[in-house]
Design a protein around this motif. Structure first.
Motif, PDB file in Angstrom:
ATOM      1  N   GLU A 232       4.542   6.155   5.107  1.00 19.07           N
ATOM      2  CA  GLU A 232       3.340   5.329   5.096  1.00 19.07           C
ATOM      3  C   GLU A 232       2.239   5.977   4.248  1.00 19.07           C
ATOM      4  OE1 GLU A 232       3.481   2.595   9.087  1.00 19.07           O
ATOM      5  OE2 GLU A 232       2.534   4.571   9.271  1.00 19.07           O
ATOM      6  N   ILE A 233       2.214   7.311   4.218  1.00 18.77           N
ATOM      7  CA  ILE A 233       1.282   7.998   3.320  1.00 18.77           C
ATOM      8  C   ILE A 233       1.640   7.694   1.871  1.00 18.77           C
ATOM      9  CG2 ILE A 233       0.650  10.282   2.445  1.00 18.77           C
ATOM     10  CD1 ILE A 233       0.477  11.239   5.303  1.00 18.77           C
ATOM     11  N   TRP A 234       2.939   7.592   1.576  1.00 20.78           N
ATOM     12  CA  TRP A 234       3.360   7.172   0.229  1.00 20.78           C
ATOM     13  C   TRP A 234       2.715   5.838  -0.130  1.00 20.78           C
ATOM     14  CZ3 TRP A 234       8.964   7.244  -1.994  1.00 20.78           C
ATOM     15  CH2 TRP A 234       9.290   8.539  -2.423  1.00 20.78           C
ATOM     16  N   CYS A 235       2.785   4.889   0.805  1.00 21.52           N
ATOM     17  CA  CYS A 235       2.237   3.556   0.548  1.00 21.52           C
ATOM     18  C   CYS A 235       0.725   3.619   0.334  1.00 21.52           C
ATOM     19  CB  CYS A 235       2.575   2.614   1.710  1.00 21.52           C
ATOM     20  SG  CYS A 235       4.342   2.313   1.922  1.00 21.52           S
ATOM     21  N   LEU A 236       0.042   4.418   1.148  1.00 19.34           N
ATOM     22  CA  LEU A 236      -1.408   4.579   0.976  1.00 19.34           C
ATOM     23  C   LEU A 236      -1.727   5.234  -0.373  1.00 19.34           C
ATOM     24  CD1 LEU A 236      -2.457   5.787   4.540  1.00 19.34           C
ATOM     25  CD2 LEU A 236      -3.010   3.591   3.484  1.00 19.34           C
ATOM     26  N   THR A 237      -0.911   6.201  -0.769  1.00 22.28           N
ATOM     27  CA  THR A 237      -1.108   6.862  -2.053  1.00 22.28           C
ATOM     28  C   THR A 237      -0.955   5.870  -3.197  1.00 22.28           C
ATOM     29  OG1 THR A 237      -0.257   8.937  -1.120  1.00 22.28           O
ATOM     30  CG2 THR A 237      -0.331   8.767  -3.518  1.00 22.28           C
ATOM     31  N   ALA A 238       0.040   4.990  -3.083  1.00 26.62           N
ATOM     32  CA  ALA A 238       0.237   3.967  -4.118  1.00 26.62           C
ATOM     33  C   ALA A 238      -0.976   3.038  -4.201  1.00 26.62           C
ATOM     34  CB  ALA A 238       1.506   3.162  -3.822  1.00 26.62           C
TER      35      ALA A 238
END
Length: 289
Positions: A232-238
């Motif tokens: 989910e941090i990946w998604c926020l980073t994107a």
């Protein structure tokens, strides 16, 4: 002129993402300061390069000896907390890690820490950042180094610790399904291919090439129960990256990245993950002989 190469947004939401990631990493690797770095009984001086929100320093300061000072530096102050919310011995300031530090900071610190400069290092070469950090620890010029010894009654030296996420070494995992993961795969390509990242696994070679001794690198992955949160941090980073693209006028590309984040989150809910490789390199500056 600023040489800010940060590819993500800054603000309260990105700061919250960074703070959450800090605690996930702390749990995954098991420490804040590498165990090979000795903590003195008396006060010492610690610098955190690319400090972001300053949380690494604040966490380390909780159990530090008295008279210890902690200085955090970043190319932007946008994510700094208000000074009144920091511990008394923590200060934050603006500094470019890709350029030589000012003379008043050279040779000042016992430990220098740096983390998450994957989007900043150019040409597959972390050398400029390593040189910056080593100048904070110990001057190379023998005359200034000897002056440092005479003034401070201490030997130049100290430790460098670099923590980095190696996206190129991420591994796709199937938690509960054999479904394909086109959105997660596309995000992983973006994170892995924005700039060359081969330097991350070769940090020990770069450390040794800059004269560091007792060089070691530790490799970690997140715990199984952390994977959903890390993704989910990946998604926020994107989404942060999409905001930057939008600010640059690249609206179509920004929307494409946001769509990837939404699709990736749906795949995560189906039990699809990437396991992350966290690398921690440490080395010691030898004292003058």
């Amino acid at each position: 002129m600023s040489s800010d190469k940060y590819l993500l947004a800054r603000g309260y939401q990105p700061s919250t993402r960074l703070n959450f990631l800090f605690y996930l990493w702390k749990e995954a690797i098991g420490y804040v300061l590498h165990p090979a770095i000795p903590v003195p009984e008396e006060g010492w001086k610690v610098a955190d390069v690319a400090t972001g929100t300053g949380l690494w320093l604040c966490e380390l300061a909780k159990n530090a000896p008295e008279a210890t000072s902690f200085d955090g530096f970043d190319i932007s102050s946008d994510q700094f907390p208000h000074p009144h919310s920091l511990p008394d011995n923590v200060t934050l300031g603006v500094l470019d890690a890709t350029k030589p530090p000012p003379l008043d900071l050279c040779g000042k610190y016992d430990v220098v820490h740096v983390r998450l400069l994957i989007s900043v290092v150019d040409n597959d070469d972390p050398g400029p950042v390593i040189s910056h950090c080593l100048n904070l620890l110990s001057e190379y010029n023998i005359l200034t180094a000897l002056t440092f010894v005479l003034i401070s009654h201490a030997e130049p030296g100290g430790y460098l610790q670099w923590d980095e996420l190696d996206c190129a070494a991420s591994q796709r995992l199937l938690q509960s399904t054999e479904s394909p993961s086109p959105y997660l795969s596309a995000l992983n390509k973006i994170f892995s291919n924005t700039k060359p990242t081969g330097w991350i696994s070769r940090l020990p070679d770069f450390f040794q090439g800059h004269g560091l001794h007792n060089v070691a690198i530790e490799n970690y992955t997140e715990k199984e129960w952390q994977r959903h949160m890390m993704m989910e941090i990946w998604c926020l980073t994107a989404e942060d990256h999409a905001s930057v693209l939008e600010g640059m006028g690249m609206t179509e590309k920004a929307e494409a990245v946001r769509s990837l984040a939404i699709g990736a989150h749906a795949e995560i809910k189906e039990g699809l993950f990437y396991s992350h490789k966290i690398r921690v390199a440490v080395g010691k500056v030898p004292p003058l002989k």
